[in-house]
Design a protein around this motif. Structure first.
Motif, PDB file in Angstrom:
ATOM      1  N   THR A 214       0.808  -1.235   0.000  1.00  0.00           N
ATOM      2  CA  THR A 214       0.000   0.000   0.000  1.00  0.00           C
ATOM      3  C   THR A 214       0.835   1.276   0.000  1.00  0.00           C
ATOM      4  OG1 THR A 214      -0.113  -0.010   2.430  1.00  0.00           O
ATOM      5  CG2 THR A 214      -1.866  -1.166   1.241  1.00  0.00           C
ATOM      6  N   ARG A 215       2.139   1.139   0.068  1.00  0.00           N
ATOM      7  CA  ARG A 215       2.991   2.318   0.238  1.00  0.00           C
ATOM      8  C   ARG A 215       2.907   3.318  -0.911  1.00  0.00           C
ATOM      9  NH1 ARG A 215       8.454  -0.681   2.562  1.00  0.00           N
ATOM     10  NH2 ARG A 215       7.710  -0.910   4.716  1.00  0.00           N
ATOM     11  N   LYS A 216       2.851   2.809  -2.128  1.00  0.00           N
ATOM     12  CA  LYS A 216       2.885   3.709  -3.280  1.00  0.00           C
ATOM     13  C   LYS A 216       1.520   3.850  -3.944  1.00  0.00           C
ATOM     14  CE  LYS A 216       7.777   2.888  -4.291  1.00  0.00           C
ATOM     15  NZ  LYS A 216       8.766   2.485  -5.321  1.00  0.00           N
ATOM     16  N   ARG A 217       0.467   3.462  -3.223  1.00  0.00           N
ATOM     17  CA  ARG A 217      -0.872   3.542  -3.793  1.00  0.00           C
ATOM     18  C   ARG A 217      -1.707   4.572  -3.052  1.00  0.00           C
ATOM     19  NH1 ARG A 217      -1.367  -2.917  -5.027  1.00  0.00           N
ATOM     20  NH2 ARG A 217      -0.311  -2.784  -7.034  1.00  0.00           N
ATOM     21  N   GLY A 218      -2.699   5.090  -3.749  1.00  0.00           N
ATOM     22  CA  GLY A 218      -3.551   6.110  -3.164  1.00  0.00           C
ATOM     23  C   GLY A 218      -4.494   5.529  -2.132  1.00  0.00           C
ATOM     24  N   ARG A 219      -5.430   6.335  -1.673  1.00  0.00           N
ATOM     25  CA  ARG A 219      -6.412   5.933  -0.685  1.00  0.00           C
ATOM     26  C   ARG A 219      -7.808   6.177  -1.249  1.00  0.00           C
ATOM     27  NH1 ARG A 219      -2.253   4.004   0.637  1.00  0.00           N
ATOM     28  NH2 ARG A 219      -1.271   4.045   2.700  1.00  0.00           N
ATOM     29  N   TYR A 220      -8.697   5.214  -1.039  1.00  0.00           N
ATOM     30  CA  TYR A 220     -10.045   5.301  -1.600  1.00  0.00           C
ATOM     31  C   TYR A 220     -10.960   6.121  -0.707  1.00  0.00           C
ATOM     32  CZ  TYR A 220     -14.660   3.985  -3.305  1.00  0.00           C
ATOM     33  OH  TYR A 220     -15.935   4.017  -3.793  1.00  0.00           O
ATOM     34  N   ASN A 221     -11.715   7.029  -1.327  1.00  0.00           N
ATOM     35  CA  ASN A 221     -12.688   7.836  -0.603  1.00  0.00           C
ATOM     36  C   ASN A 221     -13.937   7.966  -1.477  1.00  0.00           C
ATOM     37  OD1 ASN A 221     -14.206  10.145   0.390  1.00  0.00           O
ATOM     38  ND2 ASN A 221     -12.449  10.574   1.696  1.00  0.00           N
ATOM     39  N   LEU A 222     -14.968   7.240  -1.139  1.00  0.00           N
ATOM     40  CA  LEU A 222     -16.201   7.245  -1.929  1.00  0.00           C
ATOM     41  C   LEU A 222     -16.838   8.619  -1.991  1.00  0.00           C
ATOM     42  CD1 LEU A 222     -18.543   5.888  -3.445  1.00  0.00           C
ATOM     43  CD2 LEU A 222     -19.467   5.191  -1.225  1.00  0.00           C
ATOM     44  N   LEU A 223     -16.784   9.362  -0.895  1.00  0.00           N
ATOM     45  CA  LEU A 223     -17.401  10.694  -0.868  1.00  0.00           C
ATOM     46  C   LEU A 223     -16.756  11.612  -1.903  1.00  0.00           C
ATOM     47  CD1 LEU A 223     -17.852  11.308   2.970  1.00  0.00           C
ATOM     48  CD2 LEU A 223     -19.571  10.593   1.294  1.00  0.00           C
ATOM     49  N   ASN A 224     -15.435  11.484  -2.074  1.00  0.00           N
ATOM     50  CA  ASN A 224     -14.755  12.305  -3.068  1.00  0.00           C
ATOM     51  C   ASN A 224     -15.169  11.924  -4.486  1.00  0.00           C
ATOM     52  OD1 ASN A 224     -13.388  13.740  -1.139  1.00  0.00           O
ATOM     53  ND2 ASN A 224     -11.500  12.557  -1.296  1.00  0.00           N
ATOM     54  N   VAL A 225     -15.310  10.614  -4.739  1.00  0.00           N
ATOM     55  CA  VAL A 225     -15.739  10.166  -6.060  1.00  0.00           C
ATOM     56  C   VAL A 225     -17.145  10.688  -6.346  1.00  0.00           C
ATOM     57  CG1 VAL A 225     -16.248   8.157  -7.505  1.00  0.00           C
ATOM     58  CG2 VAL A 225     -14.333   8.077  -5.905  1.00  0.00           C
ATOM     59  N   GLU A 226     -18.016  10.571  -5.383  1.00  0.00           N
ATOM     60  CA  GLU A 226     -19.395  11.045  -5.544  1.00  0.00           C
ATOM     61  C   GLU A 226     -19.447  12.551  -5.756  1.00  0.00           C
ATOM     62  OE1 GLU A 226     -23.654   9.922  -3.511  1.00  0.00           O
ATOM     63  OE2 GLU A 226     -21.939  10.225  -2.206  1.00  0.00           O
ATOM     64  N   LYS A 227     -18.644  13.280  -4.993  1.00  0.00           N
ATOM     65  CA  LYS A 227     -18.593  14.747  -5.115  1.00  0.00           C
ATOM     66  C   LYS A 227     -18.098  15.159  -6.494  1.00  0.00           C
ATOM     67  CE  LYS A 227     -16.495  18.840  -2.986  1.00  0.00           C
ATOM     68  NZ  LYS A 227     -15.571  19.321  -1.910  1.00  0.00           N
ATOM     69  N   ASN A 228     -17.020  14.534  -6.974  1.00  0.00           N
ATOM     70  CA  ASN A 228     -16.479  14.879  -8.286  1.00  0.00           C
ATOM     71  C   ASN A 228     -17.474  14.589  -9.385  1.00  0.00           C
ATOM     72  OD1 ASN A 228     -14.068  15.608  -7.078  1.00  0.00           O
ATOM     73  ND2 ASN A 228     -13.078  13.633  -7.427  1.00  0.00           N
ATOM     74  N   LEU A 229     -18.217  13.484  -9.256  1.00  0.00           N
ATOM     75  CA  LEU A 229     -19.216  13.130 -10.258  1.00  0.00           C
ATOM     76  C   LEU A 229     -20.334  14.150 -10.296  1.00  0.00           C
ATOM     77  CD1 LEU A 229     -20.211  11.060 -12.344  1.00  0.00           C
ATOM     78  CD2 LEU A 229     -21.317   9.827 -10.494  1.00  0.00           C
ATOM     79  N   ARG A 230     -20.771  14.606  -9.157  1.00  0.00           N
ATOM     80  CA  ARG A 230     -21.866  15.585  -9.092  1.00  0.00           C
ATOM     81  C   ARG A 230     -21.442  16.948  -9.612  1.00  0.00           C
ATOM     82  NH1 ARG A 230     -24.592  14.284  -3.144  1.00  0.00           N
ATOM     83  NH2 ARG A 230     -25.675  12.362  -3.797  1.00  0.00           N
ATOM     84  N   ASN A 231     -20.163  17.257  -9.517  1.00  0.00           N
ATOM     85  CA  ASN A 231     -19.679  18.574  -9.946  1.00  0.00           C
ATOM     86  C   ASN A 231     -19.452  18.643 -11.440  1.00  0.00           C
ATOM     87  OD1 ASN A 231     -19.736  19.623  -7.355  1.00  0.00           O
ATOM     88  ND2 ASN A 231     -17.595  19.142  -6.934  1.00  0.00           N
ATOM     89  N   LYS A 232     -19.634  17.518 -12.146  1.00  0.00           N
ATOM     90  CA  LYS A 232     -19.397  17.500 -13.597  1.00  0.00           C
ATOM     91  C   LYS A 232     -20.690  17.687 -14.347  1.00  0.00           C
ATOM     92  CE  LYS A 232     -15.083  14.945 -13.730  1.00  0.00           C
ATOM     93  NZ  LYS A 232     -14.325  13.799 -14.286  1.00  0.00           N
TER      94      LYS A 232
END
Length: 251
Positions: A233-251
């Motif tokens: 997990t050291r070089k991988r990002g972190r999952y955040n569903l709220l961020n995915v949902e927010k970005n989708l709604r802002n498009k």
């Protein structure tokens, strides 16, 4: 009643969408695992749904144990939904041997298991979430009509995934792989989000017990991103569903 198990939020998100569309109640299975509720107090009427993430092409063990102990009246409409990054192998078929189902579905959601897979790109994660909306609406319509159906994406080599790879996955679970690498903020978020209640805070430091599903909720939810699981997990990002949902709604 709808019972859901979640680590990183995908199955909770689906459960709440289904609950709203079917005018049902969504209840967290973790409340029973952590002793906040008793299975003996559950009163199921004419329909019960179980929603859970796919863990290495099978259902999480605590979900299976919970389902086994449910007292479901004869004639109750029973369904299950599993969330997955791509496919579920024979996981739902195997789960149905423990808990008889009238209907079953898989819902593709953004990948969360970063020890094994990189996170989906921003575009792919948003596309998966966008595609989940009509999928969930279709499922809710069928549940409301109490129809029998089986709509699960097994993918290629499903037997291999569920009956060969899954046992290796279970054997490989080792909470000693969890490490703090960096400055812990001592916020206790990891302990709060763990669906198994497997993390305790001792001397302002998280300590992992042995009752773990390696859902990665602690790793993905750490505000400082200092929790690691081995080297994967050291070089991988972190999952955040709220961020995915927010970005989708802002498009």
């Amino acid at each position: 009643m709808i019972f859901y198990f979640t680590g990183n939020g995908n199955s909770r998100w689906v459960a709440r969408q289904i609950a709203e569309a079917t005018h049902d109640e969504a209840v967290n299975i973790s409340d029973y695992i952590r002793g906040k509720r008793s299975v003996n107090d559950i009163a199921i009427k004419d329909v019960v749904g179980i929603i859970f993430p796919t863990h290495s092409w099978y259902a999480p063990l605590p979900v299976i144990e919970f389902a086994k102990h449910l007292n479901v009246p004869e004639g109750t409409y029973r369904y299950a939904i599993t969330t997955c990054g791509d496919n579920v192998g024979k996981g739902m078929k195997r789960f149905a041997k423990h808990f008889h189902l009238d209907a079953a579905w898989s819902v593709v959601m953004p990948n969360t298991y970063i020890p094994m897979f990189a996170l989906d790109s921003e575009e792919l994660a948003e596309r998966k979430l966008q595609n989940a909306y009509p999928r969930i609406a279709e499922i809710a319509t069928i549940v409301n009509a109490r129809q029998k159906t089986w709509n699960v994406l097994e993918g290629i080599f499903p037997q291999l995934k569920t009956y060969i790879i899954y046992p290796l996955f279970i054997k490989g679970i080792n909470t000693k792989k969890f490490k703090i690498e960096g400055e812990c903020k001592h916020c206790g978020t990891c302990a709060k989000v763990c669906p198994m209640g497997n993390i305790t805070i001792k001397e302002d430091t998280p300590v992992w017990g042995d009752n773990c599903t390696t859902c990665m909720a602690c790793v993905n939810s750490c505000p400082a991103a200092v929790i690691q699981y081995g080297k994967g997990t050291r070089k991988r990002g972190r999952y955040n569903l709220l961020n995915v949902e927010k970005n989708l709604r802002n498009k």
